[in-house]
Design a protein around this motif. Structure first.
Motif, short mmCIF file in Angstrom:
data_model
loop_
_atom_site.label_atom_id
_atom_site.label_comp_id
_atom_site.label_asym_id
_atom_site.label_seq_id
_atom_site.Cartn_x
_atom_site.Cartn_y
_atom_site.Cartn_z
N ALA A 1 6.08 5.95 -1.75
CA ALA A 1 6.52 5.10 -2.86
C ALA A 1 6.91 3.72 -2.37
CB ALA A 1 7.70 5.76 -3.58
N LEU A 2 7.64 3.67 -1.25
CA LEU A 2 8.02 2.37 -0.70
C LEU A 2 6.80 1.60 -0.21
CD1 LEU A 2 11.30 3.19 1.25
CD2 LEU A 2 11.06 1.66 -0.70
N TRP A 3 5.82 2.31 0.35
CA TRP A 3 4.62 1.65 0.86
C TRP A 3 3.86 0.98 -0.29
CZ3 TRP A 3 -0.68 1.59 0.55
CH2 TRP A 3 -1.38 1.06 1.64
N ILE A 4 3.75 1.67 -1.41
CA ILE A 4 3.05 1.09 -2.57
C ILE A 4 3.82 -0.11 -3.12
CG2 ILE A 4 2.30 1.54 -4.94
CD1 ILE A 4 1.80 4.46 -4.05
N ALA A 5 5.14 0.06 -3.26
CA ALA A 5 5.95 -1.05 -3.77
C ALA A 5 5.91 -2.24 -2.83
CB ALA A 5 7.40 -0.58 -3.98
N GLN A 6 5.91 -1.95 -1.53
CA GLN A 6 5.84 -3.04 -0.55
C GLN A 6 4.49 -3.75 -0.63
OE1 GLN A 6 5.55 -1.94 3.55
NE2 GLN A 6 6.70 -3.71 4.28
N LEU A 7 3.42 -3.00 -0.91
CA LEU A 7 2.10 -3.61 -1.04
C LEU A 7 2.10 -4.65 -2.16
CD1 LEU A 7 -0.90 -3.78 -0.33
CD2 LEU A 7 -1.29 -1.86 -1.89
N VAL A 8 2.67 -4.29 -3.30
CA VAL A 8 2.75 -5.24 -4.42
C VAL A 8 3.56 -6.46 -4.02
CG1 VAL A 8 3.54 -5.56 -6.80
CG2 VAL A 8 2.48 -3.39 -6.12
N VAL B 1 -1.09 -2.28 8.05
CA VAL B 1 -2.17 -2.18 7.06
C VAL B 1 -1.70 -2.72 5.72
CG1 VAL B 1 -3.49 -0.54 5.66
CG2 VAL B 1 -3.40 -0.27 8.13
N ASN B 2 -0.47 -2.38 5.36
CA ASN B 2 0.08 -2.84 4.09
C ASN B 2 0.07 -4.37 4.02
OD1 ASN B 2 2.16 -3.58 2.06
ND2 ASN B 2 2.48 -1.38 1.97
N MET B 3 0.60 -4.99 5.09
CA MET B 3 0.64 -6.44 5.12
C MET B 3 -0.76 -7.03 5.07
SD MET B 3 2.21 -9.32 5.29
CE MET B 3 3.92 -8.95 5.68
N ASN B 4 -1.69 -6.41 5.79
CA ASN B 4 -3.02 -7.00 5.88
C ASN B 4 -3.89 -6.67 4.67
OD1 ASN B 4 -3.37 -8.43 8.64
ND2 ASN B 4 -2.20 -6.58 9.10
N LEU B 5 -3.63 -5.51 4.04
CA LEU B 5 -4.30 -5.25 2.78
C LEU B 5 -3.85 -6.27 1.74
CD1 LEU B 5 -6.19 -3.39 1.21
CD2 LEU B 5 -4.24 -1.93 0.69
N VAL C 1 -9.26 -11.70 7.14
CA VAL C 1 -8.37 -11.20 8.18
C VAL C 1 -7.73 -9.90 7.72
CG1 VAL C 1 -6.37 -11.70 9.63
CG2 VAL C 1 -7.90 -13.55 8.96
N GLY C 2 -7.28 -9.89 6.48
CA GLY C 2 -6.66 -8.68 5.94
C GLY C 2 -7.64 -7.52 5.87
N ALA C 3 -8.87 -7.79 5.47
CA ALA C 3 -9.87 -6.72 5.39
C ALA C 3 -10.13 -6.14 6.78
CB ALA C 3 -11.16 -7.26 4.78
N GLY C 4 -10.19 -7.00 7.78
CA GLY C 4 -10.38 -6.52 9.15
C GLY C 4 -9.24 -5.64 9.61
N ALA C 5 -8.02 -6.01 9.22
CA ALA C 5 -6.85 -5.21 9.60
C ALA C 5 -6.86 -3.85 8.92
CB ALA C 5 -5.57 -5.97 9.24
#
Length: 553
Positions: free
Chosen positions: A27-34, A157-161, A275-279
């Motif tokens: 849940a935190l990972w998804i919220a952090q992605l947003v 991955v989160n940051m780079n996605l 860059v994000g896609a590569g990560a």
């Protein structure tokens, strides 16, 4: 040591996505992605507002974001070790929401000057600095220890996605509607993390609170731990050797997009997105890379690949080639940083975890903050091509140093507390602030083991200092050469009790046992605790107080 000899512990490579099975982590990972998408949208909006100014001013956006970590990482680490980490994280979320909302209001009012923009970006960086140590420190509470490496990789991955989506989205929004809307989206994005944190019922922490320890004393304790932890120091050194060269890409990419490739805000967003896609793609291959090359091999290869990308950006001015070249840059970035992050997490015990991570974030973010304006100055004076090549040379030098300065192995390291010391046999009960306390331990070493014993006591010395010893010494009796006396000084009785119950780890216990294997057969180790008596006896003489009066504490 071989460059492939470090590991992240058994089962660490079981699955790239295994940590997402933990509900709160997911849940935190998804919220952090947003939230990260919003942050990258805002970065594009802020940098593009300044693109008409000189290179130094553009790169100051990076400095304004990262410099607060240099100033606040250590106090933030103390706060995260002293108070409930969930509360600290919530405070950071609402502070960043307020700063982003102010940016949006001023942008809509067309009142956002460069000074105000950089000032509010600095305040957002302060929120990031407050959040960083606490966020990193709760990871072992969310996933199993063997999954820390992949949890760190998923964080990257989160940051780079977000980097793959946010900049392109931000560039499109800026081009279509202006910067105000990207700032508004970023403000709203903090609500997701806050909602998850409010619903999370964090288990009672097993680490002792630091409420009796002052801010400076707590910072000093964290510093003392890092100075006496060779494995942590080596992680920080490897970070220093990678970040300055790596920061050249993030600092100069807006200028590469506009000056070298002739792209607009949407094109710049696309470059960041690659860059994000590569990560993100790198997360799938990282477990295999670690198995094949080891952590040190990953760091050396990642630094080399990143250097090659900088060289391509410096010499090739064809947009599609530069865009494709940024894919391996993302993979290299996540490979190196997730490896370093996992290495430092695996070494830190709970009682000092946030402060230790604060030192790591200080080096990581501080390296970016301090070098970003330097890259801008060099670009103005030497041009983009030469400046990017200088960054590539720095990265290649760092890659070449891995063989001589590798990360230390984490095999066998167990940072969990080992409450194995017996209770001190005292005739009175000291108060928490009583001290300093001098602890003396007498050993009788078997004949022929004296040299080996002193050698095995060196890691014990570091253990004592990490746990709170202000000074340490090992002395050999001149009249009885087999008799050794270890002495160390601790600031207070509460500090020494912390050594007993929470600061001495399972690995520290193993080091003690290895040294004691060399003692003479049948030896009984003698331990004494002495208190400062310079102002008078700690325990009054029998006739100095009426019967029933307790001794001084």
């Amino acid at each position: 040591m071989s460059t492939a000899s470090i590991s992240q512990g058994p089962g660490a490579e079981e699955s790239a996505w295994a940590p997402l099975a933990a509900r709160v982590f997911r849940a935190l990972w998804i919220a952090q992605l947003v939230s990260n998408v919003g942050s990258w949208m805002q970065t594009v909006g802020a940098q593009w507002l300044l693109i008409g100014h000189d290179a130094t001013l553009v790169t100051l956006v990076q400095t304004a974001s990262s410099l607060p970590v240099v100033l606040l990482a250590l106090p933030s680490g103390v706060l995260a070790d002293r108070y409930d980490r969930r509360t600290v994280l919530l405070a950071a979320q609402f502070a960043m929401l307020a700063a982003s909302a102010a940016l949006a209001v001023l942008a809509f009012a067309d009142a956002l000057t460069p000074v105000v923009l950089l000032s509010l970006t600095f305040l957002l960086g302060c929120g990031t600095a407050l959040m960083g140590p606490a966020w990193q420190a709760i990871q072992p509470e969310l996933v199993e220890r063997r999954q820390l490496g992949q949890a760190a990789a998923l964080g990257a991955v989160n940051m780079n996605l977000a980097r793959a989506v946010g900049p392109a989205l931000g560039g499109a929004v800026v081009a279509a509607a202006g910067s105000g809307w990207v700032f508004a989206f970023n403000a709203a994005s903090y609500l997701g993390i806050a909602a998850v944190l409010l619903r999370w019922r964090r288990p009672a922490t097993r680490e002792p609170a630091l409420r009796g320890e002052g801010l400076l004393a707590a910072v000093y304790a964290g510093r003392r731990y890092v100075l006496n932890a060779p494995g942590v120091r080596r992680v920080l050194l490897r970070t220093v050797l990678f970040i300055p060269g790596g920061a050249a890409l993030w600092s100069l990419l807006p200028l590469v997009a506009s000056r070298s490739l002739g792209l607009g805000s949407s094109g710049y967003g696309l470059l960041l997105g690659m860059v994000g896609a590569g990560a993100v793609g790198g997360a799938f291959v990282l477990p295999a890379l670690r198995r094949g090359w080891g952590a040190n091999g990953v760091i050396a290869a990642g630094s080399t690949v990143f250097a090659a990308v900088l060289a391509v950006l410096a010499t090739v001015h064809v947009p599609w080639i530069a865009t494709v070249a940024l894919l391996p840059a993302g993979l290299a970035w996540i490979a190196v940083l997730s490896t370093l992050n996992a290495a430092v997490q695996a070494r830190l015990p709970g009682w000092v975890r946030a402060r230790g991570l604060a030192f790591y974030l200080l080096v990581f973010q501080g390296g970016q903050a301090l070098t970003a304006p330097l890259w801008g100055l060099l670009a103005d004076r030497l041009g983009l091509t030469r400046t990017l090549l200088i960054g590539a040379v720095l990265l290649l030098a760092g890659a070449a140093s891995v063989r001589r300065l590798p990360l230390h192995a984490t095999d066998g390291i167990d940072p969990s507390p080992s409450d194995h010391w017996p209770e001190p046999p005292l005739v009175f009960e000291p108060g928490p602030v009583d001290g300093p306390v001098q602890v003396s331990v007498v050993y009788r070493v078997a004949p022929g083991n004296r040299t080996a014993f002193t050698r095995r006591m060196r890691p014990v010395a570091r253990s004592r200092r990490r746990g709170g010893a202000l000074s340490w010494g090992l002395y050999q009796d001149g009249g009885d050469p087999d008799r050794f006396v270890e002495t160390y000084l601790v600031a207070s009785w509460s500090e020494h009790l912390a050594q007993h119950h929470s600061r001495t780890t399972a690995t520290d216990r193993e080091r003690e046992e290895q040294a004691r294997q060399l003692l003479a057969e049948g030896t009984v180790v003698e331990v004494t605790h002495a208190f400062d008596a310079s102002a008078g006896p700690v325990v009054p003489e029998p006739d100095a107080a009426p019967a029933g009066t307790p001794p001084r504490s």
